[in-house]
Structure formats: C-alpha cells, structure tokens
Design a protein around this motif. Structure first.
Motif, PDB file in Angstrom:
ATOM      1  N   GLY A 188       0.731  -1.228   0.016  1.00 60.07           N
ATOM      2  CA  GLY A 188      -0.116  -0.081  -0.051  1.00 60.07           C
ATOM      3  C   GLY A 188       0.885   1.412  -0.099  1.00 60.07           C
ATOM      4  O   GLY A 188       1.920   1.293   0.643  1.00 60.07           O
ATOM      5  N   GLY A 189       0.317   2.342  -0.615  1.00 59.31           N
ATOM      6  CA  GLY A 189       0.928   3.406  -0.686  1.00 59.31           C
ATOM      7  C   GLY A 189       0.995   4.245   0.652  1.00 59.31           C
ATOM      8  O   GLY A 189       0.123   4.188   1.299  1.00 59.31           O
ATOM      9  N   ARG A 190       1.882   5.067   1.008  1.00 60.61           N
ATOM     10  CA  ARG A 190       1.966   6.028   2.053  1.00 60.61           C
ATOM     11  C   ARG A 190       1.064   7.088   1.873  1.00 60.61           C
ATOM     12  O   ARG A 190       1.343   7.774   0.939  1.00 60.61           O
ATOM     13  N   PRO A 232       3.033  18.495   3.441  1.00 63.23           N
ATOM     14  CA  PRO A 232       3.518  17.468   2.550  1.00 63.23           C
ATOM     15  C   PRO A 232       2.259  17.507   1.537  1.00 63.23           C
ATOM     16  O   PRO A 232       1.156  16.875   1.934  1.00 63.23           O
ATOM     17  N   ARG A 233       2.366  17.746   0.204  1.00 58.19           N
ATOM     18  CA  ARG A 233       1.106  17.632  -0.696  1.00 58.19           C
ATOM     19  C   ARG A 233       1.069  16.643  -1.681  1.00 58.19           C
ATOM     20  O   ARG A 233       0.876  16.635  -2.853  1.00 58.19           O
ATOM     21  N   TYR A 234       1.792  15.308  -1.235  1.00 57.18           N
ATOM     22  CA  TYR A 234       2.110  14.293  -2.082  1.00 57.18           C
ATOM     23  C   TYR A 234       1.841  13.041  -1.315  1.00 57.18           C
ATOM     24  O   TYR A 234       2.168  13.169  -0.110  1.00 57.18           O
ATOM     25  N   ALA A 235       1.606  11.958  -1.952  1.00 58.61           N
ATOM     26  CA  ALA A 235       1.478  10.600  -1.179  1.00 58.61           C
ATOM     27  C   ALA A 235       1.906   9.459  -2.392  1.00 58.61           C
ATOM     28  O   ALA A 235       1.983   9.713  -3.513  1.00 58.61           O
ATOM     29  N   GLU A 236       2.161   8.252  -1.822  1.00 59.54           N
ATOM     30  CA  GLU A 236       2.702   7.020  -2.744  1.00 59.54           C
ATOM     31  C   GLU A 236       1.550   6.615  -3.484  1.00 59.54           C
ATOM     32  O   GLU A 236       0.563   6.131  -2.685  1.00 59.54           O
TER      33      GLU A 236
END
Length: 258
Positions: free
Chosen positions: A122-124, A137-141
């Motif tokens: 699963g992406g973080r 932070p404005r990003y996720a995996e």
C-alpha cells in the motif's frame, strides 16, 4: 471430468494509494496532514485439499485475481487490505513456473500450502512525510503493483498401491472388487481413459488407497494407445502391482504356460 494438467495466469492485487488530506477542525485553521496509508493487495495461495481428485475446476479459469487494496483516507485511516485468493487443488499437485519450468512447490500432503504471487504494498499517505522542515507535504505514494505469473499445474495422484498392466488385464475389475469404486469395465481395449482411485478398508481404523492406471502398450512413448502421460500417477505410489491376464485372447501365450 478428470484433468491432471492445467495452466493458469495469476495476478495478485495492487496496493491501494496513499491519501493526501489535511485536518479540518473548528478553531484549528492550520491543521496538519492526516492522509492515511493504502491497504496491501491480496496474495494468491494454493492449498492441497484432500477432498479433490482433479484439476477440472482450475482448468476452467484462465486467469485468477486477488483483491485490490483500498486507498487510504483522511484522519489517518488506512485502506482495507485486499482479499487473498485461496486456490484449492488436489494433494499431489506440482505448481510449476510456466516461463522458466522450475517447480515452485510440490503440494504432496493434504494441508500443504504456498503463496505463489504476493500483493503490492500500500502507498503511504502524506501524514507519513510530515517533518519539522516539511510540515505541509502535498503528495502521497501510489500503491504497488501485485505480482503476476503464469503457472502450470501437474497432478500426480497420491496412492498407496498402483495397479499397472496391459489394457484389459483386469485392473479396473480388481479395483471394483477391492473397494467401493465403480470404474468403467468393458471387454475392449482402453476402457479406462483416466486414473481411478479406490479406498480399501481393512477394518474400522485401517485403510489404503489404490490407483487404477490406464494400460500401456508397446510404443506408448511415441504416442501409441493413450501414450505415457499417465505414468506420473505411479510416481508417488508405495507399491506397484502388475496385473497379468490369466486368460489372454486366443493365440496369445498364457502367462502360466510362459
């Protein structure tokens, strides 16, 4: 329908994507990141089931897929993990990598199991990436891809005693007398087209399994008769019993005279 060979494409579940989210609370105008992680994708595993004797069910499914992981959500909620797919096959099934030809697992005994392809991670979510120097932070995996593989399944029946011999030697008749099995019996060559299993009970606590193997003739290696592909079913037998016809057709020497 008896099937002792099958080829199937496997695809494990993809992992769920991480979430980009920020807290929204009254009197907290500058809430921090709270995006949760995505769920892991489901695995595909094989397990030997003692109640199965054929690969017919698997043979009808050209592709098997496990469940995908769900995406993460706000408030640090992790996504649900994808559902694993359990494939039940008969005991004695070999799982072979179709591309490279090596055996991944030999499921010899009832209850043996193996994971063949694993689900993607699963992406973080963005909450994981918050730091003192990076507070927003404005990003996720994204979720990872599940593994893929094409496997060949080969069944070699597990039996204590294997009956071998020429066609019409009486193997099926013997099996029907020893056990409750009712194989086809006929006065013509190759009446038995597939192996048959029967359980012989000695008493209330003791029994053994007998396998009736289709007959071999001269030239079977070149494809004569039914060929020799059923020979794999005698590999695991503890004892081989060669059945000889005591009353062969006219013009054929009697085994007693020979």
């Amino acid at each position: 329908m008896f099937k002792d060979v099958a080829e199937v494409s496997l695809r494990a579940g993809d992992g769920g994507a991480g979430c980009i989210s920020f807290r929204r609370e009254k009197f907290v105008p500058r809430g921090g990141p709270d995006g949760g992680n995505g769920g892991k994708g489901g695995d595909i595993l094989f397990i030997a089931d003692p109640e199965l004797t054929t690969l017919a069910d698997v043979n009808l499914l050209p592709e098997l897929r496990a469940g995908k992981g769900r995406a993460g959500e706000g408030n640090r909620r992790s996504g649900r993990q994808g559902e694993d797919l359990v494939v039940r096959v008969p005991a004695g099934t070999r799982v072979i990598d179709a591309e490279h030809g090596h055996v991944l697992k030999d499921l010899k005994a009832a209850g043996d199991k193996v994971v063949i392809v694993r689900g993607g991670a699963g992406g973080r979510g963005n909450a994981v990436f918050a730091r003192a120097t990076r507070q927003v932070p404005r990003y996720a995996e994204p979720g990872g891809e599940g593994e893929r593989r094409v496997v060949r399944l080969e069944l070699a029946l597990v039996a204590d005693v294997g009956l071998v011999g020429l066609p019409n030697a009486g193997k099926s008749t013997l099996l029907s007398r020893l056990s409750a099995a009712r194989p086809r019996v006929g006065a013509y060559p190759f009446t038995t087209l597939v192996p048959n299993l029967g359980v012989v009970r000695l008493d209330h606590s003791r029994s053994f399994v007998v396998a009736d193997i289709p007959g071999l003739i001269e030239g079977a290696a070149e494809g004569a008769g039914l060929g020799h592909r059923f020979l794999r079913h005698v590999e695991r037998t503890r004892v081989l019993v060669h059945v000889v016809d005591a009353h062969p057709p006219a013009g054929t020497p009697s085994p007693v005279e020979a």
